[in-house]
Design a protein around this motif. Structure first.
Motif, PDB file in Angstrom:
ATOM      1  N   ALA B 364      63.946  44.502  64.279  1.00  0.00           N
ATOM      2  CA  ALA B 364      63.985  44.234  62.837  1.00  0.00           C
ATOM      3  C   ALA B 364      64.680  42.908  62.561  1.00  0.00           C
ATOM      4  N   TRP B 365      65.719  42.626  63.310  1.00  0.00           N
ATOM      5  CA  TRP B 365      66.437  41.354  63.147  1.00  0.00           C
ATOM      6  C   TRP B 365      65.499  40.192  63.467  1.00  0.00           C
ATOM      7  N   PHE B 381      73.754  42.031  59.794  1.00  0.00           N
ATOM      8  CA  PHE B 381      74.590  43.000  59.074  1.00  0.00           C
ATOM      9  C   PHE B 381      73.718  43.898  58.195  1.00  0.00           C
ATOM     10  N   GLU B 382      72.788  43.289  57.449  1.00  0.00           N
ATOM     11  CA  GLU B 382      71.944  44.085  56.550  1.00  0.00           C
ATOM     12  C   GLU B 382      71.026  45.024  57.341  1.00  0.00           C
ATOM     13  N   VAL B 383      70.534  44.550  58.491  1.00  0.00           N
ATOM     14  CA  VAL B 383      69.661  45.393  59.307  1.00  0.00           C
ATOM     15  C   VAL B 383      70.428  46.610  59.816  1.00  0.00           C
ATOM     16  N   GLY B 391      74.430  50.879  53.436  1.00  0.00           N
ATOM     17  CA  GLY B 391      74.369  50.254  52.127  1.00  0.00           C
ATOM     18  C   GLY B 391      75.401  49.167  51.898  1.00  0.00           C
ATOM     19  N   LEU B 392      76.344  48.952  52.843  1.00  0.00           N
ATOM     20  CA  LEU B 392      77.233  47.801  52.711  1.00  0.00           C
ATOM     21  C   LEU B 392      76.395  46.545  52.849  1.00  0.00           C
ATOM     22  N   SER B 393      76.760  45.495  52.115  1.00  0.00           N
ATOM     23  CA  SER B 393      75.941  44.290  52.121  1.00  0.00           C
ATOM     24  C   SER B 393      76.803  43.046  52.032  1.00  0.00           C
ATOM     25  N   VAL B 408      63.132  45.911  55.031  1.00  0.00           N
ATOM     26  CA  VAL B 408      64.412  46.625  54.956  1.00  0.00           C
ATOM     27  C   VAL B 408      64.180  48.076  54.529  1.00  0.00           C
ATOM     28  N   ALA B 409      63.247  48.287  53.577  1.00  0.00           N
ATOM     29  CA  ALA B 409      62.943  49.661  53.163  1.00  0.00           C
ATOM     30  C   ALA B 409      62.422  50.480  54.346  1.00  0.00           C
TER      31      ALA B 409
END
Ligand code: K
Ligand code: K
Lengths: 444, 444
Positions: B364-365, B381-383, B391-393, B408-409
């Motif tokens: 995904a990255w 981080f988001e992945v 959910g931390l961003s 991301v979804a």
């Protein structure tokens, strides 16, 4: 003279012996590089230490440029350290497998003539001589080919030395270069890139595979290990060649700057092969697209083959991880490839090595982040490069302070000695292998 | 009415059923959030879809601020999606274990009264009712505590609604907040942070553990799974509390801005607990030191417990990986903890899950990097946050284009449904468990 040494060799557990040997080599190299005769410009102790550690572990990360900082004598010290570091590990890994009674193709036929266990030291010498022979043949051939370009460019003396240095550095997957831009200036020169790529691919595929190819000369007769290594290496080369070609084709800082498609294909091939431990670069590593960089990190983590000069978790380890995961989804109770089963114990080895490796990279990244300013993506890249003893850099290593350099040196050391040590631990816990019908995957 | 549904439930393989259910929920939620009655300001289709997917997978990553973009009705839709998403998974996981004949403490005693296999649908209803009861008790208690702060602050109506929304969001480890700074404005308020932390820790430790504590009330009687979960959770909380406290104490953008040591300790505790799936933040996530951020990524990847509202590879998975690696170094043939052995098949499950998870995050990255500009560290981080449904961003998700949002979804969806699906695949390939003397580790 030989007897106390023999007794020492016999008494120490092999992994400790290897670590000790490497440590002694690093310190000896540091001392030699600190001699005035070795330095072309003043080099600090920490820089000499880092250079020595990088050479012995055949990593190639640098904090000073070897071509301009050291004299020919200093450069020769580096070349010898690379040769000892690369071949030492290869010899040790091969010896380990022989001692454990695991077939390693050609060398086995010669060594198995003697009783195992009694002539350990003599076997070591024999095996080392054999491996040295392979290395000398490859390096002499490589030197000759590189001279075709380097001698017209730099004259006989400098050209020949450059050719020899780069051939040694390539066969041992060290990635050290005497040019301050590595191979970027020769980035469109097939006569430089192809011999170097051939040397590091041969040096990195492993003594087991080379021996078997030499001895058996038929695909069907090769062991599971060799088949996995050859198909895995081929697949990795092709897939990463295609991906890097696609991702960099239009990048004006890398392939996009080249004129012909042939040049781009050549540079893309070299860039896809070098991350699996070689560490030379024909493109500017820091200018690669983000996606290519992530791919390069993945390749650096995987590395080359066991019983070779390459680092990383090894191609076979990665393949067994994938095969085991696939088997689970297909609800197979056993793992197999090429008509041979892979035992649960092999899977457990692989899992232990992968867990330790991911943990080590993660921990090193955390420690570097805690103590140092810097782009986190670049730091992760340097950590993976050090762990895989690759030597590709986005520039963060050169900016590290002394503590950071020591941390990176430790990662290089663990990355080099660690997997083999682990391989030893895991190999010796298994039952004897002679006559086993199952295929074996080597870890080290 | 119940009979065709029962037949459908019986015919689909459970993991497909779960994935289908989640997909339907996401689409239904998207439709409801597109109603004019739901929108306080115009919200686009892709934003409504992302919000719905984030709520159903209890992730909490956002592309629009839920507190200002949606009306009370819209917020209620989000709360219901969270509740269904969180409890749905918990129920499904617990039911799966019961169906497979694996003890899950309290609920088993009730459900095992009926014959297995015949009353599947009635069992599901019973189990769902039981889990719902636990949720309602926890959420009502949490709402009451949060009202003590929110009602004086915002008045009865808004205060009560805020308290209820945050209690639901916390118990289900969703991390959605009606405040645009999550809990930063309440970062020194123990009456907000402690109830919310208690809710998400209880919701994230798993139904198996809760059931056993309720039923057995003595450490010695707990199963291996519960002992591992409780010690693992405790150890992770303590170590990360200490590390984050140390790393952020002098950071003027986080703990350094707080006056008293008590406030700092409270915020450090909350920050160490929230990455293992909750996703609320009392400190600015993007302002954390690099080292803390790496630690948070590690915690997000590990996540909470199986059969809970938490995500990640799960605490038990991480522990078994560590125990297995340790056993190899000690040359133990068997794995054990708390006087119980852990079978090879458990280790293989864990390996498959870990390999898939690392591979998924890495892929995904790579894909996000190939298609999107952005800080690579932030994208990773988001992945990881999406994979662990945390959910931390650090802000990268809000900057993604529509394709990036869809990727991301998908990661959120796979992160939520994946481990349980894998758990199902792996669980059903093992032999029946009743009367087994060995300890069991659950994956889902
Ligand atoms: K290298
Ligand atoms: K969450």
């Amino acid at each position: 003279m030989a007897r106390p040494l023999q007794r020492l060799v016999g008494r120490l557990p092999p992994p400790s012996l290897l670590a000790l040997l490497y440590l002694v080599l690093v310190l000896l190299g540091t001392g030699l590089l600190m001699l005035p005769a070795a330095q072309a410009v003043p080099v600090r102790l920490n820089e000499a230490f880092f250079t020595s550690a990088s050479a012995v572990t055949v990593t190639g990360l640098i904090v000073v440029d070897p071509g301009t900082s050291f004299t020919i004598f200093g450069q020769a010290v580096i070349a010898v350290l690379i040769q000892l570091g690369g071949l030492g590990l290869m010899t040790f890994a091969a010896l380990l497998l022989v001692t454990l009674g695991i077939s390693i193709g050609m060398p086995q036929r010669i060594i198995m003539g003697e009783e195992l266990g009694t002539g350990g030291f003599r076997n070591l010498l024999r095996l080392a001589r054999l491996i040295l022979m392979v290395a000398v043949v490859a390096e002499v051939a490589g030197t000759a080919l590189l001279m075709l370009v380097f001698v017209p460019e730099m004259g006989w003396a400098t050209g020949t030395w450059s050719a020899l240095f780069h051939a040694v550095s390539a066969f041992n997957n060290a990635g050290f270069s005497l040019f301050d831009d590595s191979l970027v200036r020769h980035g469109s020169e097939p006569l430089v890139l192809l011999p170097i790529a051939a040397l590091f691919i041969i040096g990195g595929i492993g003594f087991v595979v080379l021996g078997e190819i030499w001895q058996k000369r038929a695909w069907s007769k090769l062991s599971l290990h060799s088949k996995l290594m050859l198909t895995g290496t081929g697949a990795l080369l092709l897939v990463s060649w295609a991906l890097i070609g696609a991702l960099e084709w239009g990048n004006p800082a890398t392939l996009g700057a080249m004129e012909g498609s042939g040049d781009r294909l050549l540079a893309a091939f070299f860039q896809s092969a070098t991350p699996r431990t070689a560490g030379f670069n024909a493109l500017d590593t820091a200018a690669l697209t983000d996606a290519s960089t992530v791919l390069v990190m993945g390749l650096m983590f995987v590395g080359g083959g066991p019983t070779s000069t390459a680092g990383g978790i090894k191609v076979t380890t990665a393949l067994v991880l994938i095969l085991a995961t696939r088997a689970f989804f297909l609800r197979h109770d056993t793992l197999s490839a090429f008509g041979r089963s892979i035992g649960l114990d092999e899977v457990m080895k692989v899992m232990a090595l992968a867990t330790i490796s991911v943990g080590m990279v993660f921990l090193a990244w955390f420690v570097l982040a805690a103590g140092h300013e810097g782009e986190m993506f670049d730091l992760l890249f340097e950590v993976v490069s050090a762990f895989g003893t690759v030597g590709l850099s986005r520039g963060a290593t050169a900016d590290l302070d002394i503590i950071g350099q020591v941390i990176v040196a430790c990662i290089m050391f663990l990355g080099r000695v660690g997997p083999l040590t682990l391989g030893f631990f895991l190999a010796t816990r298994s039952s004897p292998r002679i006559g086993y019908p199952r295929g074996q995957i080597y870890l080290g």
